[in-house]
Design a protein around this motif. Structure first.
Motif, mmCIF file in Angstrom:
data_model
loop_
_atom_site.group_PDB
_atom_site.id
_atom_site.type_symbol
_atom_site.label_atom_id
_atom_site.label_comp_id
_atom_site.label_asym_id
_atom_site.label_seq_id
_atom_site.Cartn_x
_atom_site.Cartn_y
_atom_site.Cartn_z
ATOM 1 N N UNK A 1 -13.158 -2.908 -2.531
ATOM 2 C CA UNK A 1 -13.013 -2.091 -3.623
ATOM 3 C C UNK A 1 -14.655 -0.922 -2.922
ATOM 4 N N UNK B 1 -8.782 8.365 5.782
ATOM 5 C CA UNK B 1 -8.028 7.717 5.666
ATOM 6 C C UNK B 1 -7.362 6.798 6.034
ATOM 7 N N UNK C 1 -10.891 13.625 6.308
ATOM 8 C CA UNK C 1 -9.856 13.542 5.721
ATOM 9 C C UNK C 1 -8.860 11.278 6.232
ATOM 10 N N UNK D 1 -4.328 5.122 -5.311
ATOM 11 C CA UNK D 1 -5.623 6.425 -4.956
ATOM 12 C C UNK D 1 -5.587 7.122 -4.073
ATOM 13 N N UNK D 2 -5.122 6.749 -3.036
ATOM 14 C CA UNK D 2 -5.432 7.151 -1.535
ATOM 15 C C UNK D 2 -4.050 7.880 -1.415
ATOM 16 N N UNK E 1 -12.620 11.298 1.531
ATOM 17 C CA UNK E 1 -11.718 12.263 1.650
ATOM 18 C C UNK E 1 -11.550 13.188 0.509
ATOM 19 N N UNK F 1 -11.371 16.868 1.905
ATOM 20 C CA UNK F 1 -9.800 18.198 0.813
ATOM 21 C C UNK F 1 -10.806 19.444 0.411
ATOM 22 N N UNK G 1 -12.769 7.065 -0.541
ATOM 23 C CA UNK G 1 -12.297 7.757 -1.462
ATOM 24 C C UNK G 1 -13.072 8.984 -1.569
ATOM 25 N N UNK H 1 -2.991 -0.181 -6.249
ATOM 26 C CA UNK H 1 -3.420 0.885 -6.788
ATOM 27 C C UNK H 1 -4.608 1.289 -6.317
ATOM 28 N N UNK H 2 -4.880 0.633 -5.065
ATOM 29 C CA UNK H 2 -5.445 0.897 -4.020
ATOM 30 C C UNK H 2 -4.779 2.555 -3.240
ATOM 31 N N UNK I 1 0.557 -0.840 0.062
ATOM 32 C CA UNK I 1 -0.004 0.042 -0.382
ATOM 33 C C UNK I 1 0.719 1.150 0.172
ATOM 34 N N UNK J 1 1.160 4.150 -2.613
ATOM 35 C CA UNK J 1 0.756 5.717 -2.445
ATOM 36 C C UNK J 1 1.895 6.504 -2.493
ATOM 37 N N UNK K 1 -13.138 1.092 0.097
ATOM 38 C CA UNK K 1 -12.528 1.857 -0.107
ATOM 39 C C UNK K 1 -12.956 2.657 -1.156
ATOM 40 N N UNK L 1 -5.284 11.434 -3.169
ATOM 41 C CA UNK L 1 -6.122 12.410 -3.170
ATOM 42 C C UNK L 1 -5.237 13.312 -1.863
ATOM 43 N N UNK L 2 -4.680 12.253 -0.925
ATOM 44 C CA UNK L 2 -3.753 12.768 -0.582
ATOM 45 C C UNK L 2 -2.670 13.979 -0.608
ATOM 46 N N UNK M 1 -8.255 -1.222 2.493
ATOM 47 C CA UNK M 1 -7.239 -1.457 1.023
ATOM 48 C C UNK M 1 -6.648 -2.532 1.670
#
Lengths: 579, 168
Positions: free
Chosen positions: B28, B14, B10, A496-497, B38, B42, B35, A492-493, A273, A277, B31, A500-501, B21
């Motif tokens: 999914x 997370x 956020x 995506x996280x 999140x 943001x 998202x 992939x997961x 992960x 990231x 997840x 966005x972060x 995840x």
């Protein structure tokens, strides 16, 4: 005003010594010495070091002590050249020995080894030309090693107090490392390399609270400050929130023993992960930084055309970057076409994606070292192997060879950024630093490859005498990718996280959290402690105290242990130590 | 307040997203939900931050004026260094070192400039960093005893810093 070539002061006073034959020769010789030592020691013990700080100290000793004429910026050139020659070792020993271990080295002409790695050394430097302005001048990243080296370079003019703190830090760090490494008088039991706090506190065995006793890592945290607190928080999330929840939800296979749970979660869940990231975070960072990079490019284009008020052309012209990209593309294309038997279309695609990947990986590694000093090279290598195996139709020799180009390029990029940070802090002229690095960096791979060849002929590779741990790790990565056991869903997961972060408004957040999940807690704790001490001290004593007292001491802590690693490498080469 | 709400959204999303995840294979749908939260967090965070920056700038704190003031102070100090170097070069270098340490805080103070746009921020920081590098070179040259080099770069650093102030 008449000027000497390459100097910035008018006749009538000796030019300010910066790029001198003495500095370049000394840098090359010392860099070659370190490269040979670390290649051998790295294949036995698994570690290498950039060696900038040691080069700076040696530079002072020889330029001032023996030649009696060294300057701060001249010594900066010594450390720049020495680390440029030495740094490619890590990219070489991670990849090329794997070909020997797998018995595939004879399938490739040795000349390709040199071309691929030397190209990587040059590419890493050219690709970060626009990033210097963005990361050092605009985003003002810390680059802890670069800051520590600048502290050493400035020591002779900084007053006795700073020098004392620097040497005090060096001595403590070196002595503790020696006590840890030399098993005499039972001393390693007094100061062990790692402390299992979990066992001491009688915590369940699945809770990992093992801490590395490393003053170098603590020093890195001391210099990093606030950014490192995010790494610490991410480590807590990974080890003390995700692990217990995953365990409580019963997501861990029944055959995993309790004491192995933390390692299982790290290896199969949080680390992949973290890699995702890092990638997602850096891609978002790149998109967000595009306007800044545009400013940097515009400023570079203007600055490289005109000389400044002192008659210096301070920036490297942008055509160096364009030339580097074209060179990378052509080299990768020729290598893929000639060695891979891929056909022209596939070779073009391989070269194109290869160039783009080297740029993104260089950006990521530069950003990561800039914010925290950690460089996620092994994670990036895994991704490189995955991409290259796919592009080359699972051609292993070609994948490892091109992986060597990527590995050398990204370690070179990180080193160059550290050197440029040092240069900024001592007032060096960036274009001069970049030119000497371009002229000398290709020497490193030649030295490292020669030593690898000699070791192969003398002892073989991948055995008890020369275990080559990093190359073995790469071999395992190749096998994992071929066996389909790479956790792409986690990448992939995580991606995506992380993406966005990094859009959150906190610069580089995705990369920082990704790094914290990627790194073992063993090092995050001492690093995080250093960051906490920095923040508390800053609040209680003010920023000036950090600059005056904390930075020189922290630089000393980093240098002392680094110097001992070089000593160990030399003693191993000399046959005094048998790890 | 908006920033705080954004931060909470956020962080919790997370944690939730990372846990979802971590499962083999990932959950999914969870997840995706994380998202989404999140992304909302943001939006709140960025909006709140922008409002805070505008508020502090309106109160005369952390805005261009404060930055200009700190640059003017630095310029005055450099002028003193220029005078001092005629009498005692060592004292002048020490003073220059203090000016450089004080300038290190400029970056933090300059963060509010980002509300003017990343390009404006980039241009100001590029100009400032060049000035800082020239002053660093002046410090090094004085420390090495190259007075003319030091003088040349002290002057160009001063001029560049003045340019940064004008840019503001």
């Amino acid at each position: 005003m008449e000027r000497y070539a390459g100097q910035s002061v008018t006749k009538g006073e000796e030019g300010y010594r910066e790029v001198t034959p003495a500095a370049v020769v000394l840098g090359v010789l010392w860099g070659a010495f370190m490269a040979a030592s670390f290649t051998y020691a790295g294949m036995i013990m698994g570690f290498t070091s950039g060696g900038s700080a040691i080069a700076a100290i040696v530079g002072w000793g020889i330029l001032r002590g023996i030649l009696k004429k060294g300057t701060v910026v001249e010594n900066n050139i010594v450390q720049t050249v020495a680390s440029a020659v030495n740094i490619s070792v890590s990219g070489v020993i991670f990849t090329i020995p794997a070909l020997y271990i797998m018995g595939l080295h004879q399938e490739i002409n040795t000349m390709y080894f040199f071309l691929a790695t030397a190209a990587g050394a040059i590419l890493g430097i050219t690709f970060i030309i626009p990033l210097r302005k963005q990361m050092i001048e605009i985003d003002r990243l810390r680059f802890p090693t670069g800051t520590a080296v600048a502290t050493i370079l400035k020591t002779p003019g900084s007053g006795i107090e700073k020098a004392r703190l620097l040497f005090f830090g060096m001595i403590i760090s070196a002595v503790i490392y020696l006590i840890q490494q030399f098993p005499i008088f039972g001393l390693p039991h007094v100061i062990p390399e790692v402390v299992d706090l979990g066992a001491m506190l009688h915590l369940p065995t699945w809770i990992n609270l093992t801490v590395a006793v490393s003053l170098m890592v603590f020093g890195m945290g001391l210099i990093t400050g606030r950014n490192g607190l995010i790494v610490l928080a991410g480590g807590v999330l990974s080890y003390y929130i995700i692990t217990p929840v995953v365990k409580a939800l019963g997501w861990i296979p029944a055959d995993v023993q309790e004491s192995a749970i933390s390692g299982y979660v790290y290896g199969t869940m949080t680390r992949p992960l973290g890699i995702g990231m890092l990638l997602g975070g850096s891609i978002a960072g790149l998109i967000l930084s595009l306007p800044v990079i545009a400013v940097a490019m515009k400023s570079l284009a203007q600055a490289s055309k005109v000389k400044d008020k002192n008659g210096n052309n301070e920036e490297l012209p942008i055509y160096y970057l364009i030339g580097g990209a074209i060179l990378a593309f052509v080299l990768l294309l020729v290598t893929a076409y000639k060695l891979g038997d891929l056909g022209l279309g596939r070779s073009l695609l391989t070269a194109l994606i290869g160039v783009a990947w080297i740029f993104i990986a260089s950006l990521l590694v530069a950003m990561s070292t800039g914010m925290t000093d950690w460089s996620p090279v092994s994670g990036l290598s895994l991704v490189s192997v995955m991409i290259l195996l796919y592009l080359t139709h699972k051609n292993i020799p070609l994948t490892i060879l091109m992986g060597a180009t990527v590995g050398v390029a990204i370690s070179g990029a990180a080193d160059m950024m550290q050197d440029l940070k040092t240069g900024h802090m001592v007032g060096a002229i960036p274009s001069r630093q970049q030119k000497v690095e371009l002229l000398t960096a290709w020497l490193g791979p030649i030295i490292a490859l020669t030593v690898v060849g000699l070791i192969w002929n003398a002892y073989g590779i991948g055995n008890d005498k020369v275990p080559a741990p990093q190359a073995m790790a790469l071999k395992s990565m190749v096998e994992a990718v071929l066996g389909g056991s790479v956790p792409i869903d986690k990448f992939i997961a995580g991606g995506l996280l992380g993406f966005l972060l990094s859009l959150s408004g906190v610069p580089g957040l995705g990369v920082l959290v990704g790094l914290s999940m990627y790194l073992p807690m063993l090092y995050i704790i001492p690093y995080g402690l250093g960051c906490i001490v920095n923040e508390i001290t800053k609040r209680k004593k003010g920023y000036e105290f950090i600059v005056e007292k904390v930075l020189p001491f922290a630089a000393g802590l980093m240098v002392g242990e680094a110097a001992m690693t070089l000593l160990f490498a030399v003693l191993t080469v000399a046959g005094v130590l048998h790890p | 307040m908006k920033k705080l709400i954004g931060n909470i959204m956020l962080t919790t999303a997370l944690i939730g997203g990372a846990i979802a995840s971590a499962r083999n294979p990932p959950l999914w749908i969870a997840v995706g939900g994380a998202l989404g939260v999140m992304a909302l967090g943001i939006l709140f965070r960025r909006q709140g931050e922008r409002e805070e920056l505008h508020k502090t700038a309106a109160h005369g704190k952390g805005g261009k004026e404060e930055l200009k003031k700190s640059l003017e102070e630095a310029l005055t100090e450099i002028e003193k260094v220029m005078e001092e170097k005629e009498r005692d070069i060592e004292k002048a270098r020490e003073k220059l070192g203090k000016v450089l340490e004080a300038l290190e805080n400029f970056t933090e103070k300059a963060q509010p400039l980002r509300i003017e746009g990343i390009r404006v921020y980039g241009e100001v920081m590029t100009s400032f960093s060049k000035a800082e590098r020239h002053l660093n070179r002046a410090w090094s040259a004085y420390a090495d005893g190259y007075i003319r080099e030091g003088n040349a770069y002290l002057e160009s650093g001063y001029a560049q810093l003045r340019e940064t102030s004008e840019l503001l």
